[in-house]
Design an enzyme around this catalytic site. Structure first.
Site, PDB file in Angstrom:
ATOM      1  N   HIS A 124       1.796   4.611  -2.810  1.00 47.34           N
ATOM      2  CA  HIS A 124       1.932   6.053  -2.573  1.00 47.34           C
ATOM      3  C   HIS A 124       3.321   6.543  -3.000  1.00 47.34           C
ATOM      4  CE1 HIS A 124      -1.887   6.348  -0.605  1.00 47.34           C
ATOM      5  NE2 HIS A 124      -1.549   5.613   0.428  1.00 47.34           N
ATOM      6  N   HIS A 155       0.839  -1.204   0.000  1.00 47.12           N
ATOM      7  CA  HIS A 155       0.000   0.000   0.000  1.00 47.12           C
ATOM      8  C   HIS A 155       0.875   1.256   0.000  1.00 47.12           C
ATOM      9  CE1 HIS A 155      -3.672   2.322   1.061  1.00 47.12           C
ATOM     10  NE2 HIS A 155      -2.792   3.102   1.681  1.00 47.12           N
ATOM     11  N   GLU A 156       1.861   1.278   0.900  1.00 44.08           N
ATOM     12  CA  GLU A 156       2.739   2.441   0.976  1.00 44.08           C
ATOM     13  C   GLU A 156       3.614   2.561  -0.273  1.00 44.08           C
ATOM     14  OE1 GLU A 156       2.446   4.747   3.169  1.00 44.08           O
ATOM     15  OE2 GLU A 156       0.910   3.622   4.278  1.00 44.08           O
TER      16      GLU A 156
END
Length: 361
Positions: free
Chosen positions: A21, A17-18
């Site tokens: 980003h 998920h990170e």
């Protein structure tokens, strides 16, 4: 072993998920101060360019620290200085990576599949009252039930399980026949089964088989991933309607326990049939991991403070406010709201975790 696998799955999904980003921020020219895999004390770190890359002790996630993400910054490459579309891309990239992860896991699980079950109608009860061109024919494929799209064979029972039926069990079913979609209204009927007992059912049997060509494997991997999104949506609707409560929620502890149970049950079942128990357990855990990945993607996009969806919500509000009133919500007030939302989410998570522990005890 299964508990360790479950913890690693959580860590990988949060790290992915990170990473979403991070990649989006780099692509948009936003300054990233640190990208970390894991949490807690750093056991390794290296600075390359403007970004510090670190590996931390606890394998439970990670973070992407962008300039101007939580505070005001004069750097022109700060997140707050970017335009609408760049911010939107960065905010949704984490959820997109989780969704993509779920899809890739399903693609890997289906790589060796020889065929897939479909929702094709393969048999009608002799007493079925709507047989024929104007009703149902063997070979029709169930396309939707009460507006819910049917992707997989298992969707039929899933959708029927959540539909609010009247006393006649009336459903609106769309079938696909020769490329044409036909709407049919069906009700529960009384039939006599092979034991001479009376049963209430619709009177059709479904479950065709399609050969697993590379394109079909890709298609069914996509279908399964979309199905996970629907399961999350249905679960949220059940919470809102009150048909499900907090007792039905699970946090990290409950999910880890479920993954352990899933792995053990799959292993036991496979070994009973003289099959590879470890391989069966790994497949079941990966399938559950794909479900969690998609779950994280959907939940993160809910318009709640502190979540990515909350940031998207404020981005839209600020864009509209700037266009209409020539003013925006000051960043510090938005951060206060996100901090309050984070505190509430943590309190809810602690409550659910405590409840999970009590259930295990």
């Amino acid at each position: 072993m299964y508990i360790i696998a479950a913890i690693l799955i959580f860590g990988v999904l949060i790290a992915v998920h990170e990473l979403g980003h991070f990649l989006a921020a780099k692509a948009c020219g936003v300054r990233v101060n640190e990208f970390s895999i894991g949490m807690g004390p750093a056991i390794f770190h290296k600075t390359k360019g403007e970004t510090e890359y670190s590996l931390r002790l606890l394998p439970i996630g990670g973070f992407c620290a962008m300039e101007g993400e939580d505070e005001e910054s004069d750097d022109p490459r700060a997140l707050e200085k970017q335009g609408f579309w760049k911010k939107l891309l960065i905010f949704v990239a984490g959820a997109a990576m989780n969704f993509l992860t779920g899809f890739v896991i399903m693609l890997c699980l289906y790589a060796g599949a020889q065929g897939f079950y479909t929702a094709e109608i393969v048999e009608l009860d002799p007493a079925f009252p709507q047989q024929g061109e104007d009703g149902i024919l063997v070979g029709d494929v169930i396309w939707a039930i009460n507006g819910e799209r049917i992707y997989l064979k298992s969707d039929v029972s899933t959708v029927l399980g959540v539909v609010n039926l009247d006393e006649n069990g009336t459903i609106e079913m769309t079938v696909k026949r020769g490329g044409e979609k036909l709407k049919r209204t069906l009700t529960l009927q009384t039939y006599t089964d092979e034991n001479g007992s009376t049963v209430r059912r619709y009177g059709f049997t479904y479950g065709g088989i399609v050969e697993a060509t590379p394109l079909v494997r890709l298609q069914y991997s996509w279908y399964n991933t979309l199905d996970f999104v629907r399961l999350v949506r249905m679960s949220l609707m059940m919470l809102v309607s009150g048909s499900a409560g907090l007792d039905d929620l699970s946090g990290p502890v409950g999910i880890v326990s479920t993954i352990k149970d899933v792995g053990e049950e799959a292993q036991e079942e496979a070994e009973k049939n003289n099959q590879n128990g470890f391989a069966a357990a790994a497949e079941s855990i990966l399938y559950f991991g794909a479900l969690i990945a998609v779950n994280l993607a959907v939940m993160n996009l809910l318009p709640l403070p502190a979540l990515d969806g909350g940031k998207v919500f404020f981005l839209v509000i600020n864009t509209l406010a700037l266009a209409i009133f020539k003013r925006q919500i000051p960043p510090k007030y938005e951060n206060y709201i996100h901090m309050a939302g984070f505190a509430l989410l943590m309190a809810l998570m602690l409550f659910i975790t405590f409840h999970d522990v009590m259930k295990l005890l």
